[in-house]
Scaffold this active site. Structure first.
Site: not given
Length: 419
Positions: A63, A61, A313, A217, A156, A214
């Site tokens: 980005h 995971h 992450d 969170e 996102q 996701h």
């Protein structure tokens, strides 16, 4: 890369006593044999030096589209998830194909130097031009010699809450994204969030894609989209192909609710991804004291027989200004944060950055066994305990029978003292 290896000798393996030789032919492990004593490595053999050898590390995971953008165009001063999203929205407007490609490639090279050979990256597709996605598709091809890269179509700013969100997700899948993502807790309403989960699951099922959401969170104990995701996975018989990332709210759920939830989770067989360094930083920002730290129930999930992996992450982006690509650092922090420093936990801890990540990425050929691709790392230490204590970089990373990374063993700290 060097010439192909014929074998790795003097290797210790998880779950096996003594030293072993790993024979390699045509880029695959062909035989594992027990050594009665250390041997001298021959030509085209790698000496593991009696250290532990494990399958190559997995970053499940990250980005990459946002990597190395911390402070651009401004810093996330509050340290919250939501200001991070605001900062990224500003930086996203400045993206170009070359910008994304250069930063992502630089980050993947950093990962490879730390023994990572498999990566799953979330790529923001709430961008009408899909600039980052198109760049990442090129990066996937350009880095294939040292990284297997899975790309998540990640909304996102939401699927229901972003203009043409559904159409952009569908276009991302058409262009070649491997995984369908989601962010239900960021949608405008609870109904939007639940609807987005049901829709993305149908999209993945229709196109035979993996899922990585996701999920929850946030510290809000009323954020319960995990149960929606698990129920949909169970309905579609899709659980082993679905990963729930973060699930921070689970750390705020009451035990009575969790008792019911875990019954569903076990039936659905979801995979779980926890990002301890990032969520320790982002969560609890709305608390005074006691202050929640946003880590999901990792030991409880493991004890329930579910697969949990740790990921980084972020690498220096609007959400997390730190990060060095070393998964052993993430593992160390996670074990501390999750109260998992009992020796039985430590002995199995490397699964959190190897085998459990492979389950989340649905890898069909992974691990050290005859017939599997010869992909592994030589660590500095004979046991997981020694490796965690030392926190030293990998000695070697072998990919398809060739040495991808190799470095000299670190000098013991006690030997550095001048007397």
């Amino acid at each position: 890369m060097t010439e192909p290896l014929n074998a790795i000798v003097n290797a210790r393996l998880t779950g096996r006593d003594g030293l072993h030789s790993l024979t390699i032919n045509n880029d695959r492990f062909t035989e594992i044999t027990v050594q009665t004593s250390p041997v001298t490595a021959k030509a085209n053999e790698l000496d593991a030096g009696e250290n532990l050898v494990t399958p190559a590390f997995i970053e499940p995971h990250i980005h990459l589209d946002a990597a190395l953008t911390a402070g651009e165009p401004r810093w996330n001063q509050s340290g919250t998830l939501f200001e991070g999203i605001e900062c990224w929205a500003e930086r996203k407007a400045l993206l170009s194909h070359e910008d994304v490609t250069n930063r992502a490639t630089q980050t993947l090279k950093l990962f490879a130097a730390h023994g990572i050979q498999y990566v799953r990256t979330h790529v923001d597709v709430t961008d009408p031009s899909l600039t980052a996605l198109k760049a990442m598709l090129d990066v996937r091809e350009q880095t294939a010699s040292f990284i297997d890269l899975q790309i998540v179509a990640f909304p996102q700013e939401g699927i229901w809450s972003f203009p043409n969100g559904r159409e952009l997700m569908e276009e991302a899948i058409r262009l070649g994204a491997d995984v369908v993502g989601g962010i239900p807790h960021f949608e405008f309403t609870r109904d939007y969030g639940a609807d987005s989960v049901r829709w993305l699951m149908e999209l993945a099922h229709k196109h035979d894609r993996l899922v990585d959401v996701h999920c929850d969170e946030i510290d809000d104990p009323e954020s319960r989209f995990l149960e929606v995701l698990a129920a949909e996975a169970l309905r579609l018989d899709y659980g082993s192909r679905v990963a729930a990332s973060h699930t921070c709210a689970m750390g705020s759920y009451n035990d009575a609710y969790c008792s019911r939830l875990f019954r569903l989770l076990k039936k659905s067989n979801l995979r779980f991804l926890s990002m301890p360094t990032e969520n320790l930083h982002l969560q609890g920002r709305f608390d005074s004291y006691p202050k929640r730290r946003g880590i999901t129930r990792v030991p409880e999930l493991l004890d329930a027989g579910l697969k949990v992996a740790f990921g980084q992450d972020s690498i220096r982006d609007p959400w997390y200004p730190m990060g060095n690509g070393n998964l052993l650092r993430t593992l160390d922090v996670g074990l501390h944060a999750c109260h998992m420093l009992g020796m039985s936990r430590i002995e199995r801890s490397l699964e959190l950055i190897t085998d459990n990540g492979a389950a989340a990425l649905d890898l069909k050929e992974y691990g050290i066994a005859p017939g599997r691709p010869a992909r592994c790392v030589v660590l500095q230490g004979q046991t997981p305990y020694e490796i965690l204590l030392g926190q030293r970089p990998v000695l070697a990373s072998v990919r398809d029978g060739k040495v991808l990374v190799q470095r000299a063993a670190a000098q013991p700290e006690a030997d550095l003292i001048l007397t």
